[in-house]
Design an enzyme around this catalytic site. Structure first.
Site, PDB file in Angstrom:
ATOM      1  N   GLU A 154       0.837  -1.199   0.000  1.00 32.53           N
ATOM      2  CA  GLU A 154       0.000   0.000   0.000  1.00 32.53           C
ATOM      3  C   GLU A 154       0.874   1.252   0.000  1.00 32.53           C
ATOM      4  O   GLU A 154       1.847   1.324   0.743  1.00 32.53           O
ATOM      5  CB  GLU A 154      -0.907  -0.008   1.237  1.00 32.53           C
ATOM      6  CG  GLU A 154      -1.847   1.163   1.308  1.00 32.53           C
ATOM      7  CD  GLU A 154      -2.628   1.355   0.025  1.00 32.53           C
ATOM      8  OE1 GLU A 154      -3.297   0.413  -0.421  1.00 32.53           O
ATOM      9  OE2 GLU A 154      -2.567   2.460  -0.548  1.00 32.53           O
ATOM     10  N   PHE A 155       0.485   2.231  -0.817  1.00 31.03           N
ATOM     11  CA  PHE A 155       1.289   3.457  -0.928  1.00 31.03           C
ATOM     12  C   PHE A 155       0.545   4.698  -0.446  1.00 31.03           C
ATOM     13  O   PHE A 155       0.993   5.817  -0.691  1.00 31.03           O
ATOM     14  CB  PHE A 155       1.750   3.643  -2.384  1.00 31.03           C
ATOM     15  CG  PHE A 155       2.638   2.532  -2.849  1.00 31.03           C
ATOM     16  CD1 PHE A 155       4.001   2.561  -2.574  1.00 31.03           C
ATOM     17  CD2 PHE A 155       2.122   1.439  -3.516  1.00 31.03           C
ATOM     18  CE1 PHE A 155       4.835   1.521  -2.965  1.00 31.03           C
ATOM     19  CE2 PHE A 155       2.949   0.382  -3.914  1.00 31.03           C
ATOM     20  CZ  PHE A 155       4.304   0.433  -3.636  1.00 31.03           C
ATOM     21  N   LYS A 157      -0.834   7.818   1.707  1.00 28.06           N
ATOM     22  CA  LYS A 157      -0.194   8.715   2.684  1.00 28.06           C
ATOM     23  C   LYS A 157      -1.223   9.047   3.747  1.00 28.06           C
ATOM     24  O   LYS A 157      -2.351   9.428   3.397  1.00 28.06           O
ATOM     25  CB  LYS A 157       0.188  10.068   2.059  1.00 28.06           C
ATOM     26  CG  LYS A 157       1.051  10.049   0.874  1.00 28.06           C
ATOM     27  CD  LYS A 157       1.369  11.488   0.438  1.00 28.06           C
ATOM     28  CE  LYS A 157       0.265  12.165  -0.377  1.00 28.06           C
ATOM     29  NZ  LYS A 157      -0.155  11.513  -1.608  1.00 28.06           N
ATOM     30  N   LYS A 210       7.905  -1.791  -2.137  1.00 31.11           N
ATOM     31  CA  LYS A 210       7.369  -0.927  -1.069  1.00 31.11           C
ATOM     32  C   LYS A 210       8.514  -0.334  -0.235  1.00 31.11           C
ATOM     33  O   LYS A 210       8.537   0.864   0.064  1.00 31.11           O
ATOM     34  CB  LYS A 210       6.424  -1.752  -0.186  1.00 31.11           C
ATOM     35  CG  LYS A 210       5.941  -1.021   1.052  1.00 31.11           C
ATOM     36  CD  LYS A 210       5.075   0.174   0.737  1.00 31.11           C
ATOM     37  CE  LYS A 210       4.874   1.034   1.961  1.00 31.11           C
ATOM     38  NZ  LYS A 210       4.145   2.254   1.687  1.00 31.11           N
ATOM     39  N   TYR A 257      12.178  19.185   1.420  1.00 35.19           N
ATOM     40  CA  TYR A 257      12.008  20.211   2.454  1.00 35.19           C
ATOM     41  C   TYR A 257      12.827  19.840   3.682  1.00 35.19           C
ATOM     42  O   TYR A 257      12.603  18.783   4.269  1.00 35.19           O
ATOM     43  CB  TYR A 257      10.531  20.335   2.850  1.00 35.19           C
ATOM     44  CG  TYR A 257       9.705  20.983   1.775  1.00 35.19           C
ATOM     45  CD1 TYR A 257       9.490  22.348   1.781  1.00 35.19           C
ATOM     46  CD2 TYR A 257       9.187  20.228   0.730  1.00 35.19           C
ATOM     47  CE1 TYR A 257       8.758  22.954   0.780  1.00 35.19           C
ATOM     48  CE2 TYR A 257       8.451  20.822  -0.289  1.00 35.19           C
ATOM     49  CZ  TYR A 257       8.249  22.189  -0.253  1.00 35.19           C
ATOM     50  OH  TYR A 257       7.535  22.785  -1.246  1.00 35.19           O
ATOM     51  N   GLY A 259      13.801  19.971   7.621  1.00 29.48           N
ATOM     52  CA  GLY A 259      12.880  20.093   8.748  1.00 29.48           C
ATOM     53  C   GLY A 259      13.436  19.478  10.011  1.00 29.48           C
ATOM     54  O   GLY A 259      14.655  19.386  10.199  1.00 29.48           O
ATOM     55  N   CYS A 266       5.912   4.726   9.277  1.00 28.38           N
ATOM     56  CA  CYS A 266       6.457   3.990   8.127  1.00 28.38           C
ATOM     57  C   CYS A 266       7.944   4.239   7.857  1.00 28.38           C
ATOM     58  O   CYS A 266       8.743   3.304   7.904  1.00 28.38           O
ATOM     59  CB  CYS A 266       5.640   4.307   6.887  1.00 28.38           C
ATOM     60  SG  CYS A 266       3.969   3.645   7.019  1.00 28.38           S
ATOM     61  N   LYS A 269      10.656   2.876  10.478  1.00 24.98           N
ATOM     62  CA  LYS A 269      10.718   1.410  10.617  1.00 24.98           C
ATOM     63  C   LYS A 269      11.060   0.737   9.281  1.00 24.98           C
ATOM     64  O   LYS A 269      11.753  -0.275   9.264  1.00 24.98           O
ATOM     65  CB  LYS A 269       9.420   0.874  11.211  1.00 24.98           C
ATOM     66  CG  LYS A 269       8.306   0.604  10.241  1.00 24.98           C
ATOM     67  CD  LYS A 269       7.164  -0.167  10.891  1.00 24.98           C
ATOM     68  CE  LYS A 269       5.930  -0.194  10.005  1.00 24.98           C
ATOM     69  NZ  LYS A 269       6.090  -0.771   8.677  1.00 24.98           N
ATOM     70  N   LYS A 327       3.192  14.780  11.004  1.00 26.40           N
ATOM     71  CA  LYS A 327       3.019  15.656   9.837  1.00 26.40           C
ATOM     72  C   LYS A 327       1.611  16.230   9.900  1.00 26.40           C
ATOM     73  O   LYS A 327       0.808  15.770  10.719  1.00 26.40           O
ATOM     74  CB  LYS A 327       3.274  14.895   8.533  1.00 26.40           C
ATOM     75  CG  LYS A 327       2.262  13.806   8.247  1.00 26.40           C
ATOM     76  CD  LYS A 327       2.507  13.222   6.864  1.00 26.40           C
ATOM     77  CE  LYS A 327       1.442  12.194   6.520  1.00 26.40           C
ATOM     78  NZ  LYS A 327       1.605  11.637   5.191  1.00 26.40           N
TER      79      LYS A 327
HETATM   80  N1  NAD Z   1      -0.030   3.975   8.147  1.00 29.21           N
HETATM   81  C1  NAD Z   1       0.408   4.174   6.913  1.00 29.21           C
HETATM   82  O1  NAD Z   1       0.485   5.298   6.427  1.00 29.21           O
HETATM   83  C2  NAD Z   1       0.820   3.001   6.056  1.00 29.21           C
HETATM   84  C3  NAD Z   1       0.983   3.187   4.679  1.00 29.21           C
HETATM   85  C4  NAD Z   1       1.344   2.093   3.894  1.00 29.21           C
HETATM   86  C5  NAD Z   1       1.576   0.858   4.491  1.00 29.21           C
HETATM   87  N2  NAD Z   1       1.445   0.719   5.842  1.00 29.21           N
HETATM   88  C6  NAD Z   1       1.661  -0.604   6.430  1.00 29.21           C
HETATM   89  O2  NAD Z   1       0.396  -1.213   6.644  1.00 29.21           O
HETATM   90  C7  NAD Z   1       0.438  -2.013   7.831  1.00 29.21           C
HETATM   91  C8  NAD Z   1      -0.626  -1.559   8.799  1.00 29.21           C
HETATM   92  O3  NAD Z   1      -0.316  -0.231   9.205  1.00 29.21           O
HETATM   93  P1  NAD Z   1      -1.354   0.684  10.009  1.00 29.21           P
HETATM   94  O4  NAD Z   1      -0.755   2.014  10.133  1.00 29.21           O
HETATM   95  O5  NAD Z   1      -2.717   0.527   9.402  1.00 29.21           O
HETATM   96  O6  NAD Z   1      -1.341  -0.069  11.442  1.00 29.21           O
HETATM   97  P2  NAD Z   1      -2.277   0.185  12.700  1.00 29.21           P
HETATM   98  O7  NAD Z   1      -1.447  -0.107  13.873  1.00 29.21           O
HETATM   99  O8  NAD Z   1      -2.983   1.492  12.567  1.00 29.21           O
HETATM  100  O9  NAD Z   1      -3.400  -0.957  12.549  1.00 29.21           O
HETATM  101  C9  NAD Z   1      -3.160  -2.327  12.693  1.00 29.21           C
HETATM  102  C10 NAD Z   1      -4.447  -2.980  13.216  1.00 29.21           C
HETATM  103  O10 NAD Z   1      -4.285  -4.397  13.156  1.00 29.21           O
HETATM  104  C11 NAD Z   1      -5.003  -4.946  14.260  1.00 29.21           C
HETATM  105  N3  NAD Z   1      -4.614  -6.348  14.459  1.00 29.21           N
HETATM  106  C12 NAD Z   1      -3.477  -6.844  15.005  1.00 29.21           C
HETATM  107  N4  NAD Z   1      -3.511  -8.203  14.987  1.00 29.21           N
HETATM  108  C13 NAD Z   1      -4.684  -8.560  14.417  1.00 29.21           C
HETATM  109  C14 NAD Z   1      -5.299  -9.815  14.111  1.00 29.21           C
HETATM  110  N5  NAD Z   1      -4.717 -10.963  14.393  1.00 29.21           N
HETATM  111  N6  NAD Z   1      -6.506  -9.811  13.514  1.00 29.21           N
HETATM  112  C15 NAD Z   1      -7.122  -8.641  13.210  1.00 29.21           C
HETATM  113  N7  NAD Z   1      -6.596  -7.430  13.472  1.00 29.21           N
HETATM  114  C16 NAD Z   1      -5.391  -7.384  14.067  1.00 29.21           C
HETATM  115  C17 NAD Z   1      -4.657  -4.002  15.394  1.00 29.21           C
HETATM  116  O11 NAD Z   1      -5.541  -4.123  16.471  1.00 29.21           O
HETATM  117  C18 NAD Z   1      -4.738  -2.641  14.686  1.00 29.21           C
HETATM  118  O12 NAD Z   1      -6.053  -2.097  14.771  1.00 29.21           O
HETATM  119  C19 NAD Z   1       1.863  -1.907   8.361  1.00 29.21           C
HETATM  120  O13 NAD Z   1       2.617  -2.965   7.849  1.00 29.21           O
HETATM  121  C20 NAD Z   1       2.344  -0.593   7.771  1.00 29.21           C
HETATM  122  O14 NAD Z   1       3.732  -0.562   7.616  1.00 29.21           O
HETATM  123  C21 NAD Z   1       1.062   1.761   6.637  1.00 29.21           C
END
Ligand code: NAD
Length: 452
Positions: A154-155, A157, A210, A257, A259, A266, A269, A327
């Site tokens: 997923e990309f 923001k 990714k 930019y 900052g 993301c 990690k 941000k």
């Molecule tokens: N946040 C971003 O901007 C973003 C963008 C692209 C990719 N990602 C990636 O997507 C993934 C998720 O990120 P996020 O920010 O949405 O995480 P988050 O922490 O907001 O959400 C994760 C959710 O998964 C739930 N969970 C954990 N174990 C579970 C299970 N066994 N069954 C069902 N639900 C379960 C948690 O309770 C939590 O609600 C990560 O790998 C992240 O790197 C994040």
């Protein structure tokens, strides 16, 4: 199509909601009972522009359901997305326990052929691990059911997630299985009506894509922060340098930019996890390590500027802090530069009056009640009784403040601009000493002392 999404965080909830919005029948499952109960009542716990109304309408229309029951979600689906967190381990590698727990659950309850989609950001080789985990559970049950695991990173923001999902730049599909490709094309067809945006590749390349994308963006930021540090020392203004290089289309305007350092869930990690993968394969990732090291140094920089201005005599001072989220347009404070700054200010004996348009509740959860932190109702409220102002997040509403009002409110009339939002001349005309990032001119002539 019938879709279930495991994980209802930023990515899972946006994915589920947007898929429902174009007509798919979606079940979102999470282990967090409070989150699921809230969503069933129509409460969206994260701040993401445009998301709440879409959740409401699709939930009301019956296309978007929420549950904590994985069995229900697995029975419902032709396609299952894994969108759970992949936080960093101690050594920087991605912790796959949540992803593999979902894979085990799928294996334990699968009763018909299924497509499993890795949407979480996961290291190269994870789709194989997810496949092996599901297969092991099926074999324990003594059943043989067809399933396929594809990578679909997923990309989006945070802050513009709905828009990004509805109008993607590209949709990366990692699989060589023709049927799986066809299913993914059908699923995403409503999002790519005007132009082909599918990039289909093998699963390992998709997983690496990714990390490469996030590492590239983090590299641009750290590069510019390093140029800013040089500018500061040689008496140049990095904002001029930015103007001078951004117009070159080979460089571009985005992510140059300077900052207070990158944060969020993301970039930090993912840069670490990619470096860890390189190490595991016997390669020292010199560039990635430098990107991270520069960022760590940058997160300390605002505090260094403050120390320089006050000759390290900060104890007892009160700092107004504008912006806590990592941000603008999000309430997310994961790895936010504000957290490092606040810890440093408190360690030095200073007090903080902070304002963020969306992240106050998050901050209260992180820091709890403490005598040296006041969470304020507005940016001007934060100035009351403050000695100095520090701008940490570039929310739009901070861009054009009333400088006369700031000058009047601050005892020491000094502003530390962690996002280079302001013109030093304009601030100085208002009688406020100005420090920005990489603005050598103002750093070369630090001003000390309180207002007369
Ligand atoms: N946040 C971003 O901007 C973003 C963008 C692209 C990719 N990602 C990636 O997507 C993934 C998720 O990120 P996020 O920010 O949405 O995480 P988050 O922490 O907001 O959400 C994760 C959710 O998964 C739930 N969970 C954990 N174990 C579970 C299970 N066994 N069954 C069902 N639900 C379960 C948690 O309770 C939590 O609600 C990560 O790998 C992240 O790197 C994040």
């Amino acid at each position: 199509m019938r879709v279930s999404i495991f994980g209802t965080g930023y990515v899972g909830l946006v994915t589920g909601t947007c898929l429902a919005e174009v007509g798919h029948d979606v079940v979102c499952v999470d282990i967090d009972q409070a989150k699921v109960d809230g969503l069933k009542r129509g409460e969206v716990s994260i701040f993401e522009p445009g998301l709440s109304p879409l959740v409401h309408t699709n939930h009301a229309a019956g296309r978007l359901q929420f549950t904590t029951d994985p069995v229900e979600a697995i029975a419902h689906a032709e396609v299952i997305f894994i969108a759970v967190g992949t936080p960093p381990e101690e050594d920087g590698s991605a912790d796959l326990q949540y992803v593999l727990a979902v894979a085990r659950t799928i294996g334990q309850h699968l009763d018909k052929p299924l497509l499993v989609v890795d949407k979480s950001t996961v290291p190269v080789g994870t789709a194989d691990k997810v496949g092996a985990t599901i297969a092991a559970e099926l074999s324990l049950r003594g059943v043989d059911i067809d399933f396929e695991v594809v990578s679909n990173p997923e990309f989006l923001k945070e802050g513009d997630a709905v828009n990004d999902f509805m109008r993607p730049d590209r949709i990366i599909i990692g699989t060589e299985n023709l049927e799986a490709i066809e299913t993914m094309r059908r699923l995403y067809a409503p999002f790519v009506r005007s132009r082909e945006r599918f990039v289909v590749m093998d699963v390992r390349s998709a997983e690496l894509t990714k990390y490469a994308a996030n590492a590239m963006l983090a590299t641009k930021i750290s590069f510019m922060n390093e140029i800013a540090s040089i500018a500061e020392r040689v008496g140049a203004d990095v904002e001029m340098v930015r103007q001078g290089i951004g117009s070159d289309p080979r460089i571009g305007w985005q992510f140059i930019y300077p900052g207070a350092g990158y944060g969020g869930s993301c970039f930090p990690k993912d840069v670490q996890a990619l470096a860890r993968t390189a190490h595991q394969y016997g390669l020292q990732p010199r560039l990635l390590e430098a990107v991270e090291a520069v960022n760590e140094r940058q997160k300390e920089h605002l505090f260094e500027l403050i120390g320089r201005h006050y000759d390290d005599a900060i104890a007892g001072k009160t700092f107004a802090v504008w912006g806590l989220a990592f941000k603008p347009n999000t309430d997310d404070m994961r790895a936010a530069p504000s957290r490092r700054l606040l810890e440093q200010l408190w360690t030095a004996g200073a007090n903080v009056r902070a304002f963020d348009p969306e992240a106050s509740a998050e901050a209260r959860g992180i820091f709890g009640d403490r005598g040296d932190l006041v969470l304020c109702d507005s940016e001007y409220d934060a100035l009351k009784g403050a000695d100095a102002l520090v701008v940490v997040t570039e929310w739009k509403q901070f861009r054009s403040p009333d400088f006369a009002r700031i000058a009047e409110a601050l005892t020491d009339s000094v502003l530390f601009d962690g996002r280079n939002l302001y013109q030093p001349d304009e601030i100085e005309e208002a009688g406020i000493a100005y420090y920005g990032i990489g603005r050598g001119r103002s750093i070369a002539q630090p001003r000390c002392g309180a207002k007369e």
